[in-house]
Write a protein that holds these residues in place. Structure first.
Motif: not given
Lengths: 254, 228
Positions: A45-50
């Motif tokens: 999810k953080s990878t996606f956000l970034r």
């Protein structure tokens, strides 16, 4: 608004070297919506956000396949000005990270760096407007020139939000913006998110499922790099369509 | 697919206690209906009196179940299927409690009727009682086993119980028209039939909640909760 789309992600695969962190993620993020991303640690999810404002570009070996569009414009095209992209798509991090300078200079920082204005009176206006939008103005208006480091954690986080708002972004990405805060500061940030969505598109990553349920309009559930379910928040938390979502949000982690 | 267990054993246990209490309460309510009808048909006033006494236990269970639901809502913040389970429990506990009250009402009428000569050989009423008890049992089984298909059958079969009520009502009306001395007894029997018809309605309510529990769809009053 209606059915318009702010960010469109189609068939995104993301790699850190040979390690694939996202698998065929497709999603449409709507303007003036709060979109929450939930899932266990390491789910992507953080990878996606970034990936949305190319923060991952700084990591060696990171690469994206597929397409991410902001207002129909390919975020990863060669012609995309990354500095400009990050101005349009701002980011708030888990640990509030004010610069070691005054509250005023923190908020004015992006405006100065981007050369958006040179006039003191305009800068004053931007700082006040941003601090008001971040629901902090009334608390700190008498000590604008004190160090931002002297503020409480919750106030520091709102300084960071004001700093992000000062450059007039269109999208705000928030990575666990309240996880290091006490319940009252958390409630203030959540209230702020609620107010901000009238003007901005917000994407928030959170481990706190109740927070996702409280603040967001739509929620995406990630598991091992896949977007398992994307649904209206009120639907996802009462009657999710996917069994894996159901097991995760009800606390059946296996 | 069977439910996976919660990572939190305490939470899992709370939900299990709630389910067990609901099972116990449903079983007791079911028993009250069947015993009250048996007391009438077999003319056993002591059995009827026993049914009336059992209502206190049922009321006590209702309070315990309500409290447990509030406690789980406050402390565990259930979502999705768990939330629907708690919402269902809070609603059907009222239906089950009302079914117990109906058992008491039938037992009271039975005690009065037993003191008078039999109006007629009771044929249709036991048939109706069987039908009402069957859908009650099926409604509760559907809840226990999260069986939405069985719940649909219950909703359908409730109409059959309604039909039996109409039939019994018409028949007893002819008795009253022929001989006014039967009026008091016939009216009591009509009350009992009406009570059984209400058991069917409560069973159908339970069945509707089971469909909500399993599928997340609200089918009450011909509505669907699909979006918004």
């Amino acid at each position: 608004m209606g059915n318009s789309i702010k960010i469109s992600v189609s068939n995104a695969n993301f790699f850190y070297g040979t390690n694939q962190a996202l698998h065929a993620v497709s999603v449409k993020i709507r303007p003036q919506f709060v979109t929450a991303l939930i899932g266990p640690s390491g789910c992507g999810k953080s990878t996606f956000l970034r990936a949305l404002n190319r923060m991952n570009d700084l990591i060696p070996g990171a690469r994206l396949e597929g397409k991410i569009e902001l207002d129909g414009e390919n975020v990863y095209s060669d012609s995309m000005d990354v500095i400009q992209l990050r101005r349009r798509v701002g980011m708030i991090f888990q640990r509030s990270n004010p610069f070691p300078m005054s509250i005023y200079d923190n908020v004015a920082y992006g405006v100065r760096v981007n050369g958006l204005t040179k006039k003191r009176i305009e800068l004053d206006e931007i700082v006040e407007k941003s601090l008001r939008a971040a629901a902090l103005w009334d608390e700190i208006k008498d000590r604008l020139h004190r160090s931002a480091m002297s503020l409480s954690g919750g106030q520091q986080q709102r300084v960071c939000i004001a700093r992000a708002l000062a450059v007039e972004p269109e999208v705000l990405l928030m990575d666990e913006p309240a996880s290091a805060l006490d319940p009252i500061s958390t409630a203030k940030i959540e209230e702020l998110i609620y107010d901000l969505k009238r003007a901005y598109t917000i994407v928030i990553v959170t481990h706190n499922m109740q927070q996702a349920a409280r603040v967001s309009d739509e929620t995406g559930f990630f598991l091992t790099g896949r977007l398992v379910e994307f649904n209206e928040t009120k639907r996802l938390f009462t009657a999710p369509t996917n069994r894996e979502t159901e097991d995760y949000i009800t606390g059946r982690f296996g | 697919m069977p439910d996976r267990e919660h990572t939190s054993k305490h939470y899992e246990q709370q939900l299990r206690i709630l389910k067990d209490k609901l099972l116990l309460m449903s079983h007791q309510a079911e028993q009250m209906i069947s015993d009250s009808i048996r007391a009438l048909v077999d003319r056993r006033p002591t059995l009827a009196e026993e049914v009336i006494k059992r209502d206190d236990d049922l009321d006590q269970l209702e309070i315990e179940i309500d409290n447990l639901c509030y406690q789980i809502l406050a402390l565990e913040q259930p979502v999705a299927r768990d939330l629907r389970f708690i919402a269902t429990a809070l609603k059907i506990v009222k239906d089950i409690e009302r079914i117990g009250d109906i058992g008491v009402n039938i037992a009271e009428r039975a005690i009065e009727l037993i003191q008078e000569p039999e109006l007629k050989r009771l044929v249709d009423l036991p048939i109706m009682a069987d039908a009402a008890q069957r859908i009650l049992k099926e409604g509760l089984d559907a809840f226990v086993n999260s069986d939405a298909d069985l719940a649909e059958t219950v909703i359908h079969n409730d109409r059959m119980v309604d039909g039996l009520y109409e039939q019994i009502f018409r028949e007893l009306l002819t008795y009253m028209l022929e001989d006014t001395r039967t009026i008091s007894r016939a009216i009591k029997l009509i009350f009992i039939a009406k009570h059984l018809e209400r058991v069917g309605d409560h069973s159908a309510n339970i069945a509707e909640m089971v469909i909500f529990l399993v599928r997340g769809q609200d089918i009450r009053h011909g509505t669907r909760l699909d979006r918004g």
